[in-house]
Design a protein around this motif. Structure first.
Motif, PDB file in Angstrom:
ATOM      1  N   VAL A  86       7.464   1.376  26.211  1.00 42.96           N
ATOM      2  CA  VAL A  86       8.765   1.047  26.785  1.00 42.96           C
ATOM      3  C   VAL A  86       9.101   1.902  28.011  1.00 42.96           C
ATOM      4  N   ILE A  87       8.580   3.126  28.068  1.00 46.42           N
ATOM      5  CA  ILE A  87       8.973   3.964  29.220  1.00 46.42           C
ATOM      6  C   ILE A  87       8.436   3.407  30.538  1.00 46.42           C
ATOM      7  N   CYS A  88       7.394   2.561  30.443  1.00 43.84           N
ATOM      8  CA  CYS A  88       6.850   2.005  31.684  1.00 43.84           C
ATOM      9  C   CYS A  88       7.939   1.343  32.509  1.00 43.84           C
ATOM     10  N   PHE A  89       8.922   0.735  31.815  1.00 43.42           N
ATOM     11  CA  PHE A  89       9.843  -0.151  32.542  1.00 43.42           C
ATOM     12  C   PHE A  89      11.211   0.464  32.759  1.00 43.42           C
ATOM     13  N   GLN A  90      11.385   1.718  32.334  1.00 38.48           N
ATOM     14  CA  GLN A  90      12.679   2.379  32.547  1.00 38.48           C
ATOM     15  C   GLN A  90      12.999   2.441  34.036  1.00 38.48           C
ATOM     16  N   SER A  91      12.040   2.938  34.843  1.00 35.45           N
ATOM     17  CA  SER A  91      12.295   3.103  36.287  1.00 35.45           C
ATOM     18  C   SER A  91      12.638   1.750  36.901  1.00 35.45           C
ATOM     19  N   LEU A  92      11.918   0.709  36.460  1.00 38.31           N
ATOM     20  CA  LEU A  92      12.167  -0.637  36.988  1.00 38.31           C
ATOM     21  C   LEU A  92      13.630  -1.013  36.784  1.00 38.31           C
ATOM     22  N   ILE A  93      14.111  -0.866  35.555  1.00 42.27           N
ATOM     23  CA  ILE A  93      15.471  -1.304  35.233  1.00 42.27           C
ATOM     24  C   ILE A  93      16.499  -0.442  35.972  1.00 42.27           C
ATOM     25  N   LEU A  94      16.307   0.867  35.980  1.00 43.43           N
ATOM     26  CA  LEU A  94      17.261   1.759  36.651  1.00 43.43           C
ATOM     27  C   LEU A  94      17.312   1.449  38.149  1.00 43.43           C
ATOM     28  N   ASP A  95      16.137   1.265  38.761  1.00 46.72           N
ATOM     29  CA  ASP A  95      16.123   0.972  40.206  1.00 46.72           C
ATOM     30  C   ASP A  95      16.880  -0.312  40.501  1.00 46.72           C
ATOM     31  N   MET A  96      16.604  -1.344  39.716  1.00 46.83           N
ATOM     32  CA  MET A  96      17.277  -2.625  39.962  1.00 46.83           C
ATOM     33  C   MET A  96      18.783  -2.470  39.815  1.00 46.83           C
ATOM     34  N   ALA A  97      19.215  -1.820  38.727  1.00 45.99           N
ATOM     35  CA  ALA A  97      20.652  -1.606  38.521  1.00 45.99           C
ATOM     36  C   ALA A  97      21.230  -0.858  39.712  1.00 45.99           C
ATOM     37  N   GLY A  98      20.515   0.186  40.149  1.00 48.65           N
ATOM     38  CA  GLY A  98      20.996   0.984  41.275  1.00 48.65           C
ATOM     39  C   GLY A  98      21.146   0.147  42.534  1.00 48.65           C
TER      40      GLY A  98
END
Lengths: 464, 464
Positions: free
Chosen positions: A316-328
């Motif tokens: 699951v950690i693979c996609f944390q940055s993806l989600i945070l970046d998109m939200a940002g």
């Protein structure tokens, strides 16, 4: 391209040639008269000191005043000009240019200059300096034509000719009443085409727009733009004209205003330029970064709460940055739109609701689209590279997709409401919104994502 | 505040009262003459249709043309005005305003209008439409004074009075030679104060700055600002004047230019406003988000490579978001500064090197400072809340600190070099830089952080 088109170097070269090769100062003046003062100003830097001195002595103070007002950083030249000439130049300058120049002269020189500055200039400098940098009064020039209401057309024309020698903003002539209060304006064009026998009264616009000296520049820029005049009068509370604001001042003001917001959106406390010292730059950037560091630690704490999830399901950690970046990114988009709208217009409560609702809708659509894309592509990706079964893979990518949708919708809303809130409580939204929004969005995204992962993947489907 | 200060509602109210209560049209004209056309324009929306029709018939086409040119979205009123009056209004309008209006009229109306538009207006509209929106030619107005080089002062004055009836940008008078080519300009002020017996020649600036019709607006904005004139002439390749650009046009251009970059910095492909449809907004925001989604997947792959680290040492994921956010923010700061600098000046290679070096230094200082803060505060935090021994805690926070330093330094550099690169290859840096920088910074940050964690915490110190 730019240079070539505007012929700057060519103008400069010609000007240099004139200064270097003129047989007499009279001759030099004659030839330089053909050039724009700004071009002469820009060519100074190509001259050596001796050549510049030649120029200083060839041109009179009034002309030099015009030229120097076009130089961004005139101090370097100021020292070359003798005190006598310098004082004469300052006395000839428009008040606002004189203020800019005066601020940059060292005290040692100022001491010698003060006694030689005439009272009118002194008064103007004092007046302008009496206003804060964000007040309209700080932008004024006293270089305008002002006549009395009771004149005849012929008298007005005479007065114009007399004052035009001193003041070159003549497109609009300002009119005062018996008690010297602003009462209207005449378009020079109307005066010029008017027949002598009509009363001046018929040319005067008695409800001409004006600004007040203490109002905020940022509040009035849009209005000034709307009137699209070459100049607008600035009044004090007694309705006396203290000066005017010219279209050129407005260009500068618009540029500064937007530049500042642009900088703030990017997390700079103020705009930077090339010639700034490193210390200055750091001072402008560090505040936000420190705030963000501590807010980030807050986020870390929350992420920490989900260590358990990661421990059992590292994928699951693979996609944390993806989600945070998109939200940002979505949050920043909403922020930018909202700030511009807040800057451009006076919003009614209804407009604000409308804007927030719109951001929600846009966010939902974008979120749904991106969520589905994430579901599909990441699902395939997880099957291919992480060796999960299709079912599990799409469960995981489903979590990512759902989190994306939630994160994006909420980011859009946060990115709209936070700046509105700051605007309402009179805090500059461009400065304050950024870090808060980033943090809120990160928190929301992390909680949704790991929360969903926990509930779906671990509790419900026991993916581990 | 803004409204109150600029008296807009009060002006509007008075105007409404005049229109509603005037005994005769003559009376109405008399009283409205005192008001600024923009104030009359802004009060239209408060009138009902009958009242507006009254106004349309009371004022002549020339006056209505002025008023309509101040309305942002005049189409709603256009339908109310009869074809005959409308065509008369368009014929009276400044060319650029006529173009704006014309674009917004439905074809059905245009068909009826075309035969009634005079050739001069037709030609002007055709000319302006023949330029791309980003070319200077698309901003011109044909509303200016132009006289012949060979006139005497008296003749020039007569010519001015004659043309001033038609054209109201009179502050600068443009001069053409025997073959109708632009050869210089006269400051109206000089003409007004000039004695009759001096030759006109002595008033003409023969090296007056000008723009070329096909140059890019963005390339010329800074120059136009520098000359700070009420207007500049725009020439075609035969050195014929096709029109002028006024300070008001420049205000708009500066506003648009910066607004666009501002929007792009925030990941919008173009600026948005309040009245846009949701579809339009989505179209402007989605492109970047999709690009970022896929770039983000790239980052995910890299993070995936470190699953091992997280599996054995879950605590490290707490700080991933912290490091990525900081890298992102620093990158955006450098990007914003660089874009503004690139926009404002023509940088020499030396300047660029200077800028990059400066960003590096600023980045290093900020990075060092923030790294140390992270080391200290996170260390304490980990001891207190994660129950690690002090030694291990500070090993972990040391990793975070080091990664912060590395990530921030590299982000500053990336945030400077990438936009320069795009600028060099003539891609708008404001559009393209954002996503690329975010991704590069994420990758760098992730690799440094997890790399360090792996090497130090696991291999070297066997924290697990």
């Amino acid at each position: 391209m730019k240079k070539e088109v505007l012929k700057e170097p060519i103008f400069a070269e010609k000007i240099l040639r004139i200064i270097r090769s003129s047989p007499s100062m009279e001759e030099m003046r004659e030839q330089l008269r053909d050039y724009h003062d700004n071009d002469i100003a820009q060519s100074l830097k190509y001259l050596n000191r001796a050549e510049r001195n030649l120029l200083y002595s060839a041109l009179d103070a009034e002309w030099l005043a015009e030229i120097i007002s076009y130089i961004d950083d005139p101090v370097e030249y100021v020292d070359e000009i003798g005190i006598d000439k310098l004082s004469a130049i300052i006395n000839e300058m428009d008040a606002d240019d004189a203020v800019d120049l005066w601020e940059n002269i060292d005290e040692s020189v100022k001491v010698k200059l003060r006694p030689m500055i005439d009272d009118q200039t002194k008064a103007a400098i004092l007046l302008i300096n009496s206003y804060d940098d964000d007040e309209v009064g700080s932008l004024i020039t006293t270089n305008y034509i002002c006549i009395h209401q009771s004149l005849t057309i012929r008298q007005a024309m005479h007065e114009l000719v007399r004052q035009a020698g001193e003041n070159d903003n003549i497109a609009t002539i300002y009119v005062v009443d018996g008690r010297n209060r602003f009462c209207g304006a005449i378009d020079l064009k109307d005066l010029i085409v008017a027949r002598e026998n009509v009363p001046l009264d018929s040319l005067i616009s008695y409800a001409y727009p004006y600004l007040l000296d203490h109002e905020k520049i940022s509040d009035s820029i849009e209005k000034i733009k709307d009137y699209a005049e070459d100049s607008l009068p600035v009044l004090n509370r007694d309705k006396k004209i203290i000066g005017i604001i010219t279209a050129q001042d407005v260009v500068e003001a618009v540029d500064d205003e937007l530049g500042e917001d642009y900088a703030k959106l990017a997390g700079l406390s103020a705009e930077e330029d090339l010639n700034e010292t490193i210390a200055e730059s750091i001072k402008k950037r560090l505040p936000w970064l420190i705030i963000l560091l501590f807010l980030g630690m807050g986020v870390s704490t929350v992420v920490g709460a989900f260590e358990g999830v990661v421990a059992v399901l590292p994928v699951v950690i693979c996609f944390q940055s993806l989600i945070l970046d998109m939200a940002g990114n979505v949050g920043t988009q909403s922020l930018a739109v909202t700030i511009r709208v807040l800057m451009d217009e006076n919003l009614s409560a209804k407009d604000k609701l409308h804007l927030a609702a719109k951001e929600m809708k846009v966010g939902s659509c974008n979120g749904a689209l991106l969520g589905v894309m994430a579901l599909v592509f990441l699902g395939v990706y997880i099957v291919l590279f992480k060796g999960y079964s299709a079912a599990n893979a799409f469960l995981i990518s489903g979590c990512v997709g759902l989190s994306l949708l939630a994160a994006i919708v909420i980011s859009s809303l946060v990115g709209t409401l936070v700046p509105m809130l700051f605007h309402k409580v009179k805090i500059d939204p461009a400065v304050a919104s950024g870090p808060l929004i980033t943090t809120i969005n990160d928190l929301v995204a992390v909680v949704t994502y790991y929360g969903l992962a926990w509930v779906f993947l671990i509790d419900l489907f026991h993916l581990v």
